[in-house]
Design an enzyme around this catalytic site. Structure first.
Site, PDB file in Angstrom:
ATOM      1  N   VAL A  91     -13.768  26.030 -29.648  1.00  0.00           N
ATOM      2  CA  VAL A  91     -12.959  27.251 -29.760  1.00  0.00           C
ATOM      3  C   VAL A  91     -13.717  28.437 -29.154  1.00  0.00           C
ATOM      4  O   VAL A  91     -14.910  28.343 -28.858  1.00  0.00           O
ATOM      5  CB  VAL A  91     -12.575  27.543 -31.229  1.00  0.00           C
ATOM      6  CG1 VAL A  91     -11.767  26.386 -31.803  1.00  0.00           C
ATOM      7  CG2 VAL A  91     -13.803  27.804 -32.078  1.00  0.00           C
ATOM      8  N   ALA A 224     -29.855  29.290 -20.256  1.00  0.00           N
ATOM      9  CA  ALA A 224     -29.379  28.909 -18.919  1.00  0.00           C
ATOM     10  C   ALA A 224     -28.463  30.002 -18.360  1.00  0.00           C
ATOM     11  O   ALA A 224     -28.611  30.425 -17.205  1.00  0.00           O
ATOM     12  CB  ALA A 224     -28.626  27.576 -18.990  1.00  0.00           C
ATOM     13  N   PHE A 273     -21.010  40.023 -11.293  1.00  0.00           N
ATOM     14  CA  PHE A 273     -20.543  38.770 -11.893  1.00  0.00           C
ATOM     15  C   PHE A 273     -19.501  39.050 -12.959  1.00  0.00           C
ATOM     16  O   PHE A 273     -19.482  40.101 -13.582  1.00  0.00           O
ATOM     17  CB  PHE A 273     -21.705  37.927 -12.439  1.00  0.00           C
ATOM     18  CG  PHE A 273     -22.511  38.569 -13.559  1.00  0.00           C
ATOM     19  CD1 PHE A 273     -21.992  38.710 -14.844  1.00  0.00           C
ATOM     20  CD2 PHE A 273     -23.814  39.000 -13.327  1.00  0.00           C
ATOM     21  CE1 PHE A 273     -22.751  39.274 -15.881  1.00  0.00           C
ATOM     22  CE2 PHE A 273     -24.579  39.572 -14.344  1.00  0.00           C
ATOM     23  CZ  PHE A 273     -24.041  39.710 -15.620  1.00  0.00           C
ATOM     24  N   CYS A 277     -18.407  33.995 -19.772  1.00  0.00           N
ATOM     25  CA  CYS A 277     -19.667  33.571 -20.404  1.00  0.00           C
ATOM     26  C   CYS A 277     -20.854  34.513 -20.220  1.00  0.00           C
ATOM     27  O   CYS A 277     -21.522  34.859 -21.201  1.00  0.00           O
ATOM     28  CB  CYS A 277     -20.052  32.204 -19.873  1.00  0.00           C
ATOM     29  SG  CYS A 277     -18.902  30.929 -20.393  1.00  0.00           S
ATOM     30  N   PHE A 278     -21.141  34.907 -18.977  1.00  0.00           N
ATOM     31  CA  PHE A 278     -22.427  35.565 -18.727  1.00  0.00           C
ATOM     32  C   PHE A 278     -22.649  36.793 -19.612  1.00  0.00           C
ATOM     33  O   PHE A 278     -23.646  36.906 -20.316  1.00  0.00           O
ATOM     34  CB  PHE A 278     -22.554  35.957 -17.251  1.00  0.00           C
ATOM     35  CG  PHE A 278     -22.901  34.802 -16.335  1.00  0.00           C
ATOM     36  CD1 PHE A 278     -23.175  33.547 -16.844  1.00  0.00           C
ATOM     37  CD2 PHE A 278     -22.960  34.979 -14.957  1.00  0.00           C
ATOM     38  CE1 PHE A 278     -23.499  32.485 -16.009  1.00  0.00           C
ATOM     39  CE2 PHE A 278     -23.290  33.938 -14.112  1.00  0.00           C
ATOM     40  CZ  PHE A 278     -23.552  32.693 -14.638  1.00  0.00           C
TER      41      PHE A 278
HETATM   42  P1  NAD Z   1     -10.613  29.566 -24.504  1.00  0.00           P
HETATM   43  O1  NAD Z   1     -10.303  30.866 -25.124  1.00  0.00           O
HETATM   44  O2  NAD Z   1     -10.049  29.208 -23.164  1.00  0.00           O
HETATM   45  O3  NAD Z   1     -10.141  28.391 -25.499  1.00  0.00           O
HETATM   46  C1  NAD Z   1     -10.401  28.378 -26.877  1.00  0.00           C
HETATM   47  C2  NAD Z   1      -9.172  27.811 -27.589  1.00  0.00           C
HETATM   48  O4  NAD Z   1      -9.493  27.615 -28.969  1.00  0.00           O
HETATM   49  C3  NAD Z   1      -7.951  28.735 -27.562  1.00  0.00           C
HETATM   50  O5  NAD Z   1      -6.859  28.075 -26.940  1.00  0.00           O
HETATM   51  C4  NAD Z   1      -7.684  29.013 -29.045  1.00  0.00           C
HETATM   52  O6  NAD Z   1      -6.296  29.106 -29.357  1.00  0.00           O
HETATM   53  C5  NAD Z   1      -8.304  27.804 -29.707  1.00  0.00           C
HETATM   54  N1  NAD Z   1      -8.615  27.986 -31.125  1.00  0.00           N
HETATM   55  C6  NAD Z   1      -9.158  29.058 -31.742  1.00  0.00           C
HETATM   56  N2  NAD Z   1      -9.310  28.819 -33.056  1.00  0.00           N
HETATM   57  C7  NAD Z   1      -8.849  27.563 -33.286  1.00  0.00           C
HETATM   58  C8  NAD Z   1      -8.765  26.748 -34.443  1.00  0.00           C
HETATM   59  N3  NAD Z   1      -9.195  27.182 -35.632  1.00  0.00           N
HETATM   60  N4  NAD Z   1      -8.247  25.513 -34.308  1.00  0.00           N
HETATM   61  C9  NAD Z   1      -7.812  25.063 -33.110  1.00  0.00           C
HETATM   62  N5  NAD Z   1      -7.889  25.791 -31.966  1.00  0.00           N
HETATM   63  C10 NAD Z   1      -8.400  27.027 -32.061  1.00  0.00           C
HETATM   64  O7  NAD Z   1     -12.196  29.442 -24.493  1.00  0.00           O
HETATM   65  P2  NAD Z   1     -13.104  28.569 -23.494  1.00  0.00           P
HETATM   66  O8  NAD Z   1     -13.314  29.290 -22.219  1.00  0.00           O
HETATM   67  O9  NAD Z   1     -12.591  27.168 -23.478  1.00  0.00           O
HETATM   68  O10 NAD Z   1     -14.494  28.622 -24.269  1.00  0.00           O
HETATM   69  C11 NAD Z   1     -14.691  27.880 -25.467  1.00  0.00           C
HETATM   70  C12 NAD Z   1     -16.174  27.896 -25.777  1.00  0.00           C
HETATM   71  O11 NAD Z   1     -16.900  27.231 -24.736  1.00  0.00           O
HETATM   72  C13 NAD Z   1     -16.801  29.283 -25.899  1.00  0.00           C
HETATM   73  O12 NAD Z   1     -17.775  29.259 -26.908  1.00  0.00           O
HETATM   74  C14 NAD Z   1     -17.437  29.499 -24.542  1.00  0.00           C
HETATM   75  O13 NAD Z   1     -18.538  30.365 -24.618  1.00  0.00           O
HETATM   76  C15 NAD Z   1     -17.912  28.102 -24.207  1.00  0.00           C
HETATM   77  N6  NAD Z   1     -18.048  27.835 -22.760  1.00  0.00           N
HETATM   78  C16 NAD Z   1     -17.105  28.277 -21.866  1.00  0.00           C
HETATM   79  C17 NAD Z   1     -17.240  27.973 -20.518  1.00  0.00           C
HETATM   80  C18 NAD Z   1     -16.230  28.445 -19.509  1.00  0.00           C
HETATM   81  O14 NAD Z   1     -16.486  28.280 -18.322  1.00  0.00           O
HETATM   82  N7  NAD Z   1     -15.107  29.003 -19.888  1.00  0.00           N
HETATM   83  C19 NAD Z   1     -18.306  27.197 -20.076  1.00  0.00           C
HETATM   84  C20 NAD Z   1     -19.234  26.741 -21.006  1.00  0.00           C
HETATM   85  C21 NAD Z   1     -19.097  27.063 -22.345  1.00  0.00           C
HETATM   86  C1  UDX Z   2     -21.087  30.023 -15.821  1.00  0.00           C
HETATM   87  C2  UDX Z   2     -22.234  29.025 -15.650  1.00  0.00           C
HETATM   88  O1  UDX Z   2     -22.483  28.815 -14.252  1.00  0.00           O
HETATM   89  C3  UDX Z   2     -21.881  27.709 -16.313  1.00  0.00           C
HETATM   90  O2  UDX Z   2     -22.983  26.802 -16.245  1.00  0.00           O
HETATM   91  C4  UDX Z   2     -21.526  27.982 -17.759  1.00  0.00           C
HETATM   92  O3  UDX Z   2     -21.169  26.766 -18.402  1.00  0.00           O
HETATM   93  C5  UDX Z   2     -20.417  28.995 -17.880  1.00  0.00           C
HETATM   94  O4  UDX Z   2     -20.790  30.202 -17.184  1.00  0.00           O
HETATM   95  P1  UDX Z   2     -18.740  30.399 -14.632  1.00  0.00           P
HETATM   96  O5  UDX Z   2     -18.778  31.719 -15.305  1.00  0.00           O
HETATM   97  O6  UDX Z   2     -17.528  29.558 -14.777  1.00  0.00           O
HETATM   98  O7  UDX Z   2     -19.967  29.502 -15.124  1.00  0.00           O
HETATM   99  O8  UDX Z   2     -18.953  30.594 -13.053  1.00  0.00           O
HETATM  100  P2  UDX Z   2     -20.254  30.889 -12.148  1.00  0.00           P
HETATM  101  O9  UDX Z   2     -20.137  30.064 -10.938  1.00  0.00           O
HETATM  102  O10 UDX Z   2     -21.507  30.775 -12.900  1.00  0.00           O
HETATM  103  O11 UDX Z   2     -20.023  32.407 -11.707  1.00  0.00           O
HETATM  104  C6  UDX Z   2     -20.128  33.477 -12.625  1.00  0.00           C
HETATM  105  C7  UDX Z   2     -19.970  34.781 -11.898  1.00  0.00           C
HETATM  106  O12 UDX Z   2     -21.108  35.044 -11.089  1.00  0.00           O
HETATM  107  C8  UDX Z   2     -18.753  34.833 -10.962  1.00  0.00           C
HETATM  108  O13 UDX Z   2     -18.132  36.084 -11.042  1.00  0.00           O
HETATM  109  C9  UDX Z   2     -19.366  34.610  -9.603  1.00  0.00           C
HETATM  110  O14 UDX Z   2     -18.584  35.160  -8.570  1.00  0.00           O
HETATM  111  C10 UDX Z   2     -20.690  35.340  -9.760  1.00  0.00           C
HETATM  112  N1  UDX Z   2     -21.725  34.860  -8.831  1.00  0.00           N
HETATM  113  C11 UDX Z   2     -22.201  33.582  -8.928  1.00  0.00           C
HETATM  114  C12 UDX Z   2     -22.220  35.717  -7.867  1.00  0.00           C
HETATM  115  O15 UDX Z   2     -21.804  36.867  -7.777  1.00  0.00           O
HETATM  116  N2  UDX Z   2     -23.185  35.260  -7.013  1.00  0.00           N
HETATM  117  C13 UDX Z   2     -23.687  33.991  -7.079  1.00  0.00           C
HETATM  118  O16 UDX Z   2     -24.564  33.663  -6.268  1.00  0.00           O
HETATM  119  C14 UDX Z   2     -23.164  33.124  -8.063  1.00  0.00           C
END
Ligand code: NAD
Ligand code: UDX
EC number: 1.1.1.22
Length: 467
Positions: A91, A224, A273, A277-278
Site C-alpha cells: 500500500v 538506494a 527529478f 519515491c525519491f
Molecule cells: P499506489 O498509490 O499506486 O498504490 C497503493 C494502493 O494501495 C492504492 O491503490 C490504495 O488504494 C491501496 N490501499 C491503501 N490502503 C489499503 C488497504 N488497507 N487495503 C488494500 N489496499 C489498500 O502506490 P505505489 O506506487 O504502488 O507504492 C506502494 C509502495 O511501494 C509505497 O510504499 C512506495 O514507496 C513503494 N514503491 C513504489 C515504487 C514506484 O515506482 N511507484 C517503487 C518501489 C517502491
Molecule cells: C525510482 C528508483 O529508480 C527505483 O529503484 C525505485 O524502486 C523507485 O524510485 P522511479 O522513480 O520510477 O524509480 O524512476 P527513476 O528512473 O529512478 O527516475 C526518477 C526521476 O529521476 C525521474 O523524474 C527521472 O526523469 C529523473 N532522472 C533519472 C534524471 O533526471 N536523470 C537521471 O539520470 C535519472
C-alpha cells in the site's frame, strides 16, 4: 514451506506489476491482488488490456497471460487474506500531511490498517511481507500489532523492498539487479526467508537473491533511493555551473561516467527529478536521522531535495527572464507532464512545479503528454491549492495533438523525455509559432543544431543558449 496462495494488499504501481510477474513466472501459485479502491480493481479486470490502471511497456502481455489462470484482482480483502500463506503489503506510504513529522515522516496509517486487518482475519499461520517502502524498524511495529490482536496465529515478518523503476517495471521485475529479503535471524525467520527465496528462484538467479536481517533490508531501500536521487541532484548542480562557464553537462557527465568508480548511469541532467519515491523517501530518511539526533546526517541528505527544488525553479525563472521578463498572457507549450517517459504517472513531476510557477506569472499554458489525461493534470494543479480550480482551467489547456498545442505559442518547454518529441516536424511547428520562437529543452533530448537552423532560439539544460 511451499507457498501456494499469495495475496497482495494494494493494486498500485508496485502491487499490480509485481504480482503479475510472480503469477506469470509461478503458474502453480495462486496470486490475488486486492485493493480498497474498487475502480482500480475494475480497471485491472478490464477485458481491454489497454485500460489497465498502470501503463508499463509489456505489462498488458504479462497480465493477459496470467489473469484468470492464477492471477486475480479483487476487492474482497478478507477472503484473500484468509486463503493466503504469504501476504504482501504494497500500500501507499506517502509523506505525512498532518501532525508530528508533517511534511517529512512517512504516513504509516495504511500499513497499520493492513496489519490490523490481517490480524483480525487470519486463522492460519502467515508470512507477512513488507513490499512498501518503510522507515527502518517498521517491521517491529507490524509484529507488535499482529502478535497482540491475532487469533493465536503465528506471523513471520519479512522485508522485501521493491527496486523497480516506472517505465521499465516489467523488465526490472523479470531481470532484477538483485532481490533483497530481510528476515528474523531465528529458525522460523530463516524458514520464512527461504519460502520467499523459493518464489523468486523460479526466475531470478540464486546469486541475485540477497538475504539480510530485517533492519538492513528496510534501510537499504531508503539508502538506494537517496543515492540515486543524489546523483541526479549532483549532475543538476553541475548543469547550473556548466551554463555559466561554457562547459556542456553531457560532455562532463560522459567524462566522469567513464571512470568505472563513478559509472555512467543516472547522470542525465534534467529539469529535476520527480516520481512518487525519491522526495518522499529522502524526507523520510531525513526525519529518521533527526529522530536519532543525527542532525548532520539529516542536513546532508536534505540538500538533495533543496537542489532539486532549485533546479525546477531555475528552469521556470529562466523562461520568464528569457521572454523579456514577462510571460503574462503569453502562451507557453509544455511537451510532457509525466515525471519520466513511458509512464502515465505524474506524482511529484517537475512539470507541476514549473507550471505552477509560470501560472503565478499569468502565463497561458498548453500541455500535451502522450499518456497523461486532462483530468490528472488538473488534479495535480488543484492539489497545490495555489489558485481557484476555475483559474487553473482557464489558464491551462490540455491538448491531444502536439501541433495544436504548439500553435501560436511563444515558447515550447520540454518537461518529459518522450521519444516521440524527437520525431516531430519541427519546421511545421516553427511556422505556426510566434517569433522569436523559443524552445527550452529541460531534458536535453532535442537536436538543438537543427532546431536553430530552422530558426528557433534554443536553451538546453546544462548547455544554456547557443552552444
Ligand atoms: P499506489 O498509490 O499506486 O498504490 C497503493 C494502493 O494501495 C492504492 O491503490 C490504495 O488504494 C491501496 N490501499 C491503501 N490502503 C489499503 C488497504 N488497507 N487495503 C488494500 N489496499 C489498500 O502506490 P505505489 O506506487 O504502488 O507504492 C506502494 C509502495 O511501494 C509505497 O510504499 C512506495 O514507496 C513503494 N514503491 C513504489 C515504487 C514506484 O515506482 N511507484 C517503487 C518501489 C517502491
Ligand atoms: C525510482 C528508483 O529508480 C527505483 O529503484 C525505485 O524502486 C523507485 O524510485 P522511479 O522513480 O520510477 O524509480 O524512476 P527513476 O528512473 O529512478 O527516475 C526518477 C526521476 O529521476 C525521474 O523524474 C527521472 O526523469 C529523473 N532522472 C533519472 C534524471 O533526471 N536523470 C537521471 O539520470 C535519472
Amino acid at each position: 514451506m511451499n507457498v501456494k496462495n499469495i495475496c497482495c494488499l494494494g493494486a498500485g504501481y508496485v502491487g499490480g506489476p509485481t504480482m503479475a510477474v510472480i503469477a506469470q513466472q509461478c503458474p502453480h501459485i495462486n496470486v490475488t491482488v486486492v485493493d480498497v479502491n474498487a475502480t482500480r480493481i475494475a480497471a485491472w479486470n478490464d477485458a481491454d488490456l489497454d485500460k489497465l490502471p498502470v501503463f508499463e511497456p509489456g505489462l498488458d502481455n504479462v497480465v493477459g497471460e496470467a489473469r484468470g489462470r492464477n492471477l486475480f484482482f479483487s476487492t474482497d480483502v478478507d477472503q484473500a487474506i484468509d486463503e493466503a500463506d504469504m501476504i504482501f503489503i504494497s500500500v501507499n506510504t506517502p509523506t505525512k500531511t498532518y501532525g508530528k513529522g508533517k511534511g517529512m515522516a512517512a504516513d504509516l496509517k495504511y500499513i497499520e490498517l493492513c496489519a490490523r486487518q490481517i490480524a483480525s482475519v487470519s486463522k492460519t499461520n502467515k508470512i507477512v511481507v513488507e513490499k512498501s517502502t518503510l522507515p527502518v524498524r517498521t517491521a517491529s511495529a507490524i509484529k507488535n500489532i499482529l502478535d497482540h490482536t491475532g487469533n493465536g496465529v503465528e506471523f513471520q515478518i519479512l522485508s522485501n523492498p521493491e527496486f523497480l523503476a516506472e517505465g521499465t517495471a516489467v523488465d526490472d521485475l523479470l531481470a532484477p539487479d538483485r532481490v533483497l529479503i530481510g528476515g528474523d535471524t531465528s529458525d522460523k525467520g530463516q524458514e520464512a526467508i527461504q519460502a520467499l527465496v523459493d518464489v523468486y528462484a523460479h526466475w531470478v538467479p540464486k546469486e541475485r537473491i540477497l538475504t539480510t536481517n530485517v533492519w538492513s533490508s528496510e534501510l537499504s531501500k531508503l539508502t538506494a533511493n537517496a543515492f540515486l536521487a543524489q546523483r541526479v541532484s549532483s549532475i543538476n548542480s553541475m548543469s547550473a555551473l556548466c551554463e555559466k562557464t561554457g562547459a556542456d553537462v553531457n560532455e562532463v557527465a560522459k567524462a566522469i561516467g567513464l571512470d568505472s568508480r563513478i559509472g555512467s548511469k543516472f547522470l542525465k541532467s534534467s529539469v529535476g527529478f520527480g516520481g512518487s519515491c525519491f522526495q518522499k523517501d529522502i524526507l523520510n530518511l531525513v526525519y529518521i536521522a533527526k529522530t536519532y539526533g543525527l542532525n548532520e546526517v539529516a542536513d546532508y541528505w536534505e540538500q538533495v531535495i533543496i537542489m532539486n527544488d532549485y533546479q525546477k525553479n531555475r528552469f521556470s525563472n529562466n523562461i520568464v527572464s528569457t521572454l523579456y521578463n514577462t510571460v503574462s498572457g503569453k502562451k507557453i507549450t509544455f511537451l510532457g507532464w509525466a515525471f519520466k517517459k513511458d509512464t502515465n504517472d505524474t506524482r511529484e513531476s517537475a512539470a507541476i512545479q514549473v507550471a505552477d510557477n509560470l501560472l503565478n506569472e499569468q502565463a497561458h499554458i498548453a500541455v500535451y503528454d502522450p499518456k497523461v489525461t486532462e483530468e490528472r493534470i488538473y488534479a495535480d494543479l488543484d492539489y497545490l491549492n495555489t489558485r481557484a480550480e476555475e483559474e487553473n482551467r482557464s489558464l491551462l489547456n490540455v491538448k491531444n495533438d502536439p501541433y495544436e498545442a504548439c500553435k501560436d505559442s511563444h515558447a515550447i518547454a520540454v518537461l518529459t523525455e518522450w521519444d516521440e518529441f524527437k520525431t516531430y516536424d519541427w519546421q511545421a511547428i516553427y511556422d505556426n509559432m510566434l517569433k522569436p520562437a523559443f524552445v527550452f529543452d529541460g531534458r536535453g533530448i532535442l537536436d538543438i543544431k537543427s532546431l536553430e537552423n530552422i530558426g528557433f532560439v534554443c536553451y538546453s539544460i546544462g548547455k544554456g543558449f547557443n552552444k
